[in-house]
Design a protein around this motif. Structure first.
Motif, PDB file in Angstrom:
ATOM      1  N   GLU A 152       0.844  -1.181   0.000  1.00 39.78           N
ATOM      2  CA  GLU A 152       0.000   0.000   0.000  1.00 39.78           C
ATOM      3  C   GLU A 152       0.889   1.243   0.000  1.00 39.78           C
ATOM      4  O   GLU A 152       1.942   1.280   0.639  1.00 39.78           O
ATOM      5  CB  GLU A 152      -0.913  -0.003   1.216  1.00 39.78           C
ATOM      6  CG  GLU A 152      -1.907  -1.140   1.201  1.00 39.78           C
ATOM      7  CD  GLU A 152      -2.726  -1.232   2.477  1.00 39.78           C
ATOM      8  OE1 GLU A 152      -2.673  -0.316   3.317  1.00 39.78           O
ATOM      9  OE2 GLU A 152      -3.416  -2.242   2.627  1.00 39.78           O
ATOM     10  N   ALA A 153       0.438   2.267  -0.721  1.00 37.33           N
ATOM     11  CA  ALA A 153       1.226   3.491  -0.871  1.00 37.33           C
ATOM     12  C   ALA A 153       1.558   4.115   0.479  1.00 37.33           C
ATOM     13  O   ALA A 153       2.685   4.582   0.689  1.00 37.33           O
ATOM     14  CB  ALA A 153       0.477   4.497  -1.748  1.00 37.33           C
ATOM     15  N   ASP A 154       0.602   4.098   1.413  1.00 42.63           N
ATOM     16  CA  ASP A 154       0.874   4.730   2.707  1.00 42.63           C
ATOM     17  C   ASP A 154       1.906   3.953   3.506  1.00 42.63           C
ATOM     18  O   ASP A 154       2.684   4.527   4.259  1.00 42.63           O
ATOM     19  CB  ASP A 154      -0.414   4.945   3.516  1.00 42.63           C
ATOM     20  CG  ASP A 154      -1.163   3.669   3.809  1.00 42.63           C
ATOM     21  OD1 ASP A 154      -0.974   2.663   3.100  1.00 42.63           O
ATOM     22  OD2 ASP A 154      -1.987   3.681   4.748  1.00 42.63           O
ATOM     23  N   PHE A 201       7.555   3.978   5.601  1.00 45.44           N
ATOM     24  CA  PHE A 201       8.907   3.444   5.757  1.00 45.44           C
ATOM     25  C   PHE A 201       9.947   4.350   5.103  1.00 45.44           C
ATOM     26  O   PHE A 201      11.028   4.540   5.648  1.00 45.44           O
ATOM     27  CB  PHE A 201       8.996   2.012   5.224  1.00 45.44           C
ATOM     28  CG  PHE A 201       8.513   0.993   6.217  1.00 45.44           C
ATOM     29  CD1 PHE A 201       9.352   0.513   7.202  1.00 45.44           C
ATOM     30  CD2 PHE A 201       7.213   0.531   6.174  1.00 45.44           C
ATOM     31  CE1 PHE A 201       8.913  -0.413   8.133  1.00 45.44           C
ATOM     32  CE2 PHE A 201       6.756  -0.393   7.093  1.00 45.44           C
ATOM     33  CZ  PHE A 201       7.607  -0.865   8.077  1.00 45.44           C
ATOM     34  N   ARG A 202       9.617   4.930   3.951  1.00 44.33           N
ATOM     35  CA  ARG A 202      10.556   5.859   3.317  1.00 44.33           C
ATOM     36  C   ARG A 202      10.784   7.084   4.190  1.00 44.33           C
ATOM     37  O   ARG A 202      11.882   7.638   4.214  1.00 44.33           O
ATOM     38  CB  ARG A 202      10.040   6.284   1.942  1.00 44.33           C
ATOM     39  CG  ARG A 202      10.295   5.251   0.881  1.00 44.33           C
ATOM     40  CD  ARG A 202       9.871   5.763  -0.473  1.00 44.33           C
ATOM     41  NE  ARG A 202      10.254   4.825  -1.527  1.00 44.33           N
ATOM     42  CZ  ARG A 202       9.724   4.824  -2.728  1.00 44.33           C
ATOM     43  NH1 ARG A 202       8.808   5.721  -3.059  1.00 44.33           N
ATOM     44  NH2 ARG A 202      10.117   3.949  -3.617  1.00 44.33           N
ATOM     45  N   SER A 203       9.754   7.507   4.904  1.00 45.57           N
ATOM     46  CA  SER A 203       9.891   8.694   5.756  1.00 45.57           C
ATOM     47  C   SER A 203      10.871   8.457   6.904  1.00 45.57           C
ATOM     48  O   SER A 203      11.370   9.405   7.502  1.00 45.57           O
ATOM     49  CB  SER A 203       8.530   9.116   6.321  1.00 45.57           C
ATOM     50  OG  SER A 203       8.115   8.247   7.352  1.00 45.57           O
TER      51      SER A 203
END
Length: 140
Positions: A60-62, A67-69
């Motif tokens: 899912e995009a969120d 995790f990227r954040s």
């Protein structure tokens, strides 16, 4: 209340419910045996991450955004979460909807017997893997 507050509140409640479910499962396991399943001791004494393989995975995009954040190493953290879940399942602490057979009433007796045999073989393989893991972590 802002949209960000609503999102934070919804995420908090989803997390809290997941933790409550896990706590209920852990308490059930603690009542039946020790506070920590034996399999977790083997996991804790394991040799660490094994060989890695590249894979394409849809998430899912969120989830990816979250995790990227967290910065550099986000894919390693994602892999650690998946590994932790796998070990929780192997230790018998976490069970999920895949443990429920929704289509059983629609199968023939022959299909049910074949699936039962396949499950028996799969369970035996998992048990053998678990015994191997225990032996390896004990050093022999």
């Amino acid at each position: 209340m802002t949209k960000a507050d609503d999102t934070r509140k919804a995420s908090y409640h989803r997390m809290a419910e997941s933790l409550r479910d896990l706590e209920r499962t852990l308490h059930g396991a603690a009542r039946g045996a020790g506070a920590v399943p034996d399999e977790w001791h083997a996991i804790a004494q394991g040799v660490g991450a094994g060989r890695k393989v590249k894979l394409t995975l849809w998430v899912e995009a969120d989830v990816l955004r979250f995790f990227r954040s967290l910065g550099k190493g986000h894919t390693t953290r994602m892999a650690e979460v998946l590994s932790t879940f796998m070990h929780a399942r192997l230790a018998g602490v976490v069970k999920g909807p895949e443990d429920v057979d929704y289509s059983a009433p629609y199968r023939t007796e022959e299909e049910q017997a074949a699936l039962a045999e396949r499950k028996r073989k799969y369970d035996a393989l998992l048990e053998a893997d678990l015994q191997t893991l225990k032996r390896v972590t004990r050093g022999g």
